[in-house]
Scaffold this motif. Sequence first.
Motif, PDB file in Angstrom:
ATOM      1  N   VAL A  71      46.232 109.537  27.326  1.00  0.00           N
ATOM      2  CA  VAL A  71      47.371 109.179  28.168  1.00  0.00           C
ATOM      3  C   VAL A  71      47.998 107.851  27.741  1.00  0.00           C
ATOM      4  O   VAL A  71      49.216 107.670  27.841  1.00  0.00           O
ATOM      5  N   ILE A  72      47.193 106.905  27.253  1.00  0.00           N
ATOM      6  CA  ILE A  72      47.695 105.569  26.914  1.00  0.00           C
ATOM      7  C   ILE A  72      48.861 105.615  25.926  1.00  0.00           C
ATOM      8  O   ILE A  72      49.920 105.031  26.189  1.00  0.00           O
ATOM      9  N   PRO A  73      48.754 106.286  24.764  1.00  0.00           N
ATOM     10  CA  PRO A  73      49.914 106.310  23.850  1.00  0.00           C
ATOM     11  C   PRO A  73      51.122 107.022  24.444  1.00  0.00           C
ATOM     12  O   PRO A  73      52.262 106.669  24.126  1.00  0.00           O
ATOM     13  N   ILE A  74      50.899 108.005  25.328  1.00  0.00           N
ATOM     14  CA  ILE A  74      52.018 108.682  25.982  1.00  0.00           C
ATOM     15  C   ILE A  74      52.757 107.715  26.892  1.00  0.00           C
ATOM     16  O   ILE A  74      53.998 107.646  26.883  1.00  0.00           O
ATOM     17  N   LEU A  75      52.020 106.948  27.696  1.00  0.00           N
ATOM     18  CA  LEU A  75      52.640 105.984  28.602  1.00  0.00           C
ATOM     19  C   LEU A  75      53.447 104.944  27.829  1.00  0.00           C
ATOM     20  O   LEU A  75      54.581 104.622  28.190  1.00  0.00           O
ATOM     21  N   GLY A 125      59.227  86.970  22.665  1.00  0.00           N
ATOM     22  CA  GLY A 125      59.056  87.816  23.842  1.00  0.00           C
ATOM     23  C   GLY A 125      58.383  89.134  23.515  1.00  0.00           C
ATOM     24  O   GLY A 125      57.465  89.567  24.223  1.00  0.00           O
ATOM     25  N   VAL A 126      58.834  89.780  22.438  1.00  0.00           N
ATOM     26  CA  VAL A 126      58.213  91.041  22.013  1.00  0.00           C
ATOM     27  C   VAL A 126      56.745  90.808  21.647  1.00  0.00           C
ATOM     28  O   VAL A 126      55.864  91.602  22.005  1.00  0.00           O
ATOM     29  N   GLY A 127      56.470  89.702  20.965  1.00  0.00           N
ATOM     30  CA  GLY A 127      55.083  89.374  20.614  1.00  0.00           C
ATOM     31  C   GLY A 127      54.215  89.163  21.844  1.00  0.00           C
ATOM     32  O   GLY A 127      53.053  89.573  21.875  1.00  0.00           O
ATOM     33  N   ALA A 128      54.793  88.544  22.886  1.00  0.00           N
ATOM     34  CA  ALA A 128      54.045  88.310  24.121  1.00  0.00           C
ATOM     35  C   ALA A 128      53.711  89.628  24.816  1.00  0.00           C
ATOM     36  O   ALA A 128      52.597  89.813  25.327  1.00  0.00           O
ATOM     37  N   VAL A 129      54.665  90.560  24.842  1.00  0.00           N
ATOM     38  CA  VAL A 129      54.423  91.865  25.465  1.00  0.00           C
ATOM     39  C   VAL A 129      53.326  92.620  24.710  1.00  0.00           C
ATOM     40  O   VAL A 129      52.404  93.186  25.317  1.00  0.00           O
ATOM     41  N   ILE A 130      53.412  92.633  23.385  1.00  0.00           N
ATOM     42  CA  ILE A 130      52.387  93.310  22.586  1.00  0.00           C
ATOM     43  C   ILE A 130      51.028  92.643  22.787  1.00  0.00           C
ATOM     44  O   ILE A 130      49.988  93.312  22.892  1.00  0.00           O
ATOM     45  N   GLY A 131      51.014  91.314  22.864  1.00  0.00           N
ATOM     46  CA  GLY A 131      49.759  90.596  23.121  1.00  0.00           C
ATOM     47  C   GLY A 131      49.148  90.974  24.452  1.00  0.00           C
ATOM     48  O   GLY A 131      47.924  91.125  24.566  1.00  0.00           O
ATOM     49  N   SER A 132      49.982  91.164  25.478  1.00  0.00           N
ATOM     50  CA  SER A 132      49.467  91.562  26.798  1.00  0.00           C
ATOM     51  C   SER A 132      48.849  92.955  26.743  1.00  0.00           C
ATOM     52  O   SER A 132      47.867  93.239  27.431  1.00  0.00           O
ATOM     53  N   LEU A 133      49.416  93.836  25.909  1.00  0.00           N
ATOM     54  CA  LEU A 133      48.851  95.179  25.756  1.00  0.00           C
ATOM     55  C   LEU A 133      47.479  95.112  25.109  1.00  0.00           C
ATOM     56  O   LEU A 133      46.536  95.802  25.534  1.00  0.00           O
ATOM     57  N   PHE A 134      47.345  94.291  24.088  1.00  0.00           N
ATOM     58  CA  PHE A 134      46.049  94.146  23.421  1.00  0.00           C
ATOM     59  C   PHE A 134      45.006  93.540  24.356  1.00  0.00           C
ATOM     60  O   PHE A 134      43.837  93.929  24.341  1.00  0.00           O
ATOM     61  N   LEU A 135      45.429  92.583  25.181  1.00  0.00           N
ATOM     62  CA  LEU A 135      44.495  91.974  26.132  1.00  0.00           C
ATOM     63  C   LEU A 135      44.011  92.978  27.172  1.00  0.00           C
ATOM     64  O   LEU A 135      42.911  92.830  27.720  1.00  0.00           O
ATOM     65  N   ASP A 163      39.736  98.893  23.455  1.00  0.00           N
ATOM     66  CA  ASP A 163      39.418  99.197  22.068  1.00  0.00           C
ATOM     67  C   ASP A 163      40.599  98.761  21.206  1.00  0.00           C
ATOM     68  O   ASP A 163      41.706  99.290  21.342  1.00  0.00           O
ATOM     69  N   LEU A 164      40.368  97.788  20.329  1.00  0.00           N
ATOM     70  CA  LEU A 164      41.442  97.227  19.518  1.00  0.00           C
ATOM     71  C   LEU A 164      42.067  98.279  18.610  1.00  0.00           C
ATOM     72  O   LEU A 164      43.292  98.356  18.475  1.00  0.00           O
ATOM     73  N   GLY A 165      41.238  99.118  18.004  1.00  0.00           N
ATOM     74  CA  GLY A 165      41.760 100.145  17.106  1.00  0.00           C
ATOM     75  C   GLY A 165      42.621 101.159  17.829  1.00  0.00           C
ATOM     76  O   GLY A 165      43.707 101.521  17.357  1.00  0.00           O
ATOM     77  N   HIS A 166      42.144 101.639  18.976  1.00  0.00           N
ATOM     78  CA  HIS A 166      42.916 102.632  19.732  1.00  0.00           C
ATOM     79  C   HIS A 166      44.212 102.035  20.257  1.00  0.00           C
ATOM     80  O   HIS A 166      45.251 102.699  20.248  1.00  0.00           O
ATOM     81  N   MET A 167      44.171 100.785  20.719  1.00  0.00           N
ATOM     82  CA  MET A 167      45.384 100.158  21.229  1.00  0.00           C
ATOM     83  C   MET A 167      46.389  99.950  20.098  1.00  0.00           C
ATOM     84  O   MET A 167      47.595 100.124  20.301  1.00  0.00           O
ATOM     85  N   SER A 168      45.918  99.588  18.918  1.00  0.00           N
ATOM     86  CA  SER A 168      46.811  99.429  17.768  1.00  0.00           C
ATOM     87  C   SER A 168      47.508 100.746  17.442  1.00  0.00           C
ATOM     88  O   SER A 168      48.711 100.774  17.180  1.00  0.00           O
ATOM     89  N   MET A 169      46.745 101.834  17.474  1.00  0.00           N
ATOM     90  CA  MET A 169      47.317 103.148  17.196  1.00  0.00           C
ATOM     91  C   MET A 169      48.343 103.530  18.262  1.00  0.00           C
ATOM     92  O   MET A 169      49.421 104.055  17.959  1.00  0.00           O
ATOM     93  N   SER A 170      48.030 103.246  19.532  1.00  0.00           N
ATOM     94  CA  SER A 170      48.944 103.588  20.623  1.00  0.00           C
ATOM     95  C   SER A 170      50.247 102.813  20.516  1.00  0.00           C
ATOM     96  O   SER A 170      51.338 103.374  20.701  1.00  0.00           O
TER      97      SER A 170
END
Length: 445
Positions: free
Chosen positions: A245-249, A320-330, A334-341
Motif C-alpha cells: 500500500v505504501i508505494p500506492i499512497l 522543501g522537496v528534500g524536507a518532504v522526502i526526508g520526512s518520508l524516510f524518517l 525499511d530504508l530500501g523499501h521506502m527508497s523504492m516507494s
Amino acid sequence: MSGLRNRCYILIAFSLLLLTSHASLSFAEEKSDTGGEDKLVYIIPIENEVERGLEAFLQRTTEEAEAAGANHIIFEIDTPGGRVDSAGQIGKLMQNLDIPTTSYIVNEALSAGSYLALNTDNIYMSPQATMGASGVITQDGTAADKKAQSAWIASMKGAAESKGRDPEYAIAMADADKNLPEYGAPKGEFLTLSPQDAVEVKYAKGIVNNRVELLYELGLSNATIVETETTLAEEVARFVTSPIVIPILLSVASLGLIVELYSPGFGVAGTMGLISLVLFFYGHIIAGLAGMEAIILLVLGIILIILEFFVPGGIIGIIGVGAVIGSLFLSGYDLGHMSMSIAIAFIVAIIAAVILFKSIGLEKGIFRHIILRDRTTSDLGYVSSIARTELIGKTGVAVTPLRPAGIAVFENERLDVVTEGNFIDVNKKVKVVKTEGMRVVVREI
C-alpha cells in the motif's frame, strides 16, 4: 488376644478413613482448579500479515492484559507470515511477558507466524492447521541473501530452545538444506508440520477443534474471557503500513499534486493527494513509526514549497522537496523499501507532468499566476512612441550601399535603413516594408 485384634481393626479403619478424607479433599481442590473460575484469560488474535501495525496492536493488548492482572494469554494465530523485523520485535514482546502464553493455530502459522508461535509457552492446533514454511523471501519473490537467512535461522532456533523444544524442526522450517523426508520435507524443501506431526515432535501439546476445547485442555473452561479486537485506527494503520500500500499512497499523493498544478482551483486530484499523504503519516504515527520530528519536517517542507511560488531562485523549493522526502524516510521502517516507494512515486509524477504539459501546457492551474502573459504587440494596440509606422509603403532611393544597413532618402528625408538580409547597391529604388521602433526595414523594388 481378641481385644488386641479388635484394636488393630479399629486403627486400620481409622487410617483408611483419614486417607479417604484426604483423597476426597485433594480431588475437590483439583476439580475447583480445573475450571479456573477465578482466572482471567485474554484472547488476542494474530491475523493477516505480520507487520508494524500488528506489533502496535499486540503491544497495546498485552499491556492491557498485564494491567488487568490476566492469568493467561491465548494468541489465536492465522497468518501467512510477513516482515522478519516486525516478527522479531513481537517475539521479544512475547518473551518478556510474565503471564503464561498459549498459541492456538486456527488455520496457519507460516513463515513469521511460526516464529511467533514458537515464542509462546504452549502450542495447540486445530485439525486443519499448518505450521512452518519459514524461509526468508524478499519482496520480489527470491530468496534472501545468506546473511539474512543465517540470522533468521538462528532466531527460529533460539525461539524453539527458549521454550524447551527441539530446535532441529524449527531450523528445518527456515533452512531448506535440512533433510526430514519423514515429515514431508526432503532436502530443498522447507518443513511444514501438520497437527499430528507437531504433536509427535512435541511442538504442539494437542489438537483441539475450537476455543472451548482449548480452554478445557488448559483447565480454564470456567475462566473469565476477554476478547480483544483491533480499533479502527489500528486497522487503518495496519492497512497503510503494508509494503504494497505504501508505494500506492505515495504515487497517488504525487499524482494528485502534479494534476493540481495544472488545474484551476483546488479539486478532486488535490484532495486525493492530500488524503493519501495524511493516511500515510497517520498510519505510521499509530504504528509508532513516525514521530514529531517527521511531522515537523513535512510541514516545513510544504511551507518552503509554497514559498517557492513567490520567491524567485529555486533553492527554497529544492530544500522543501528534500524536507518532504526526508520526512518520508524518517517515517519508514525499511530504508530500501521506502527508497523504492519514493522512486515509484517520482516516476509516476514525471510521467504525469510530461503528459499534462503536452496536452495542457502551462495555460491552467497555479502556473497561470506565475507566468507573464501580457504582450505589447502592435495588433493589441501597443505602439512605440518613436515608431515610424507612417513610412510603411513609401518608396525612396538608396544613397549608400545597403550591406544590409545604410542610408536611403524618402521624400527628401535621409533615414538609416536595413534590408531584409540581402545587399542593395547605391541609387536602387527601395520600399519600406515594416518598422520596428527606430528600425526601418526596406526591400528593393
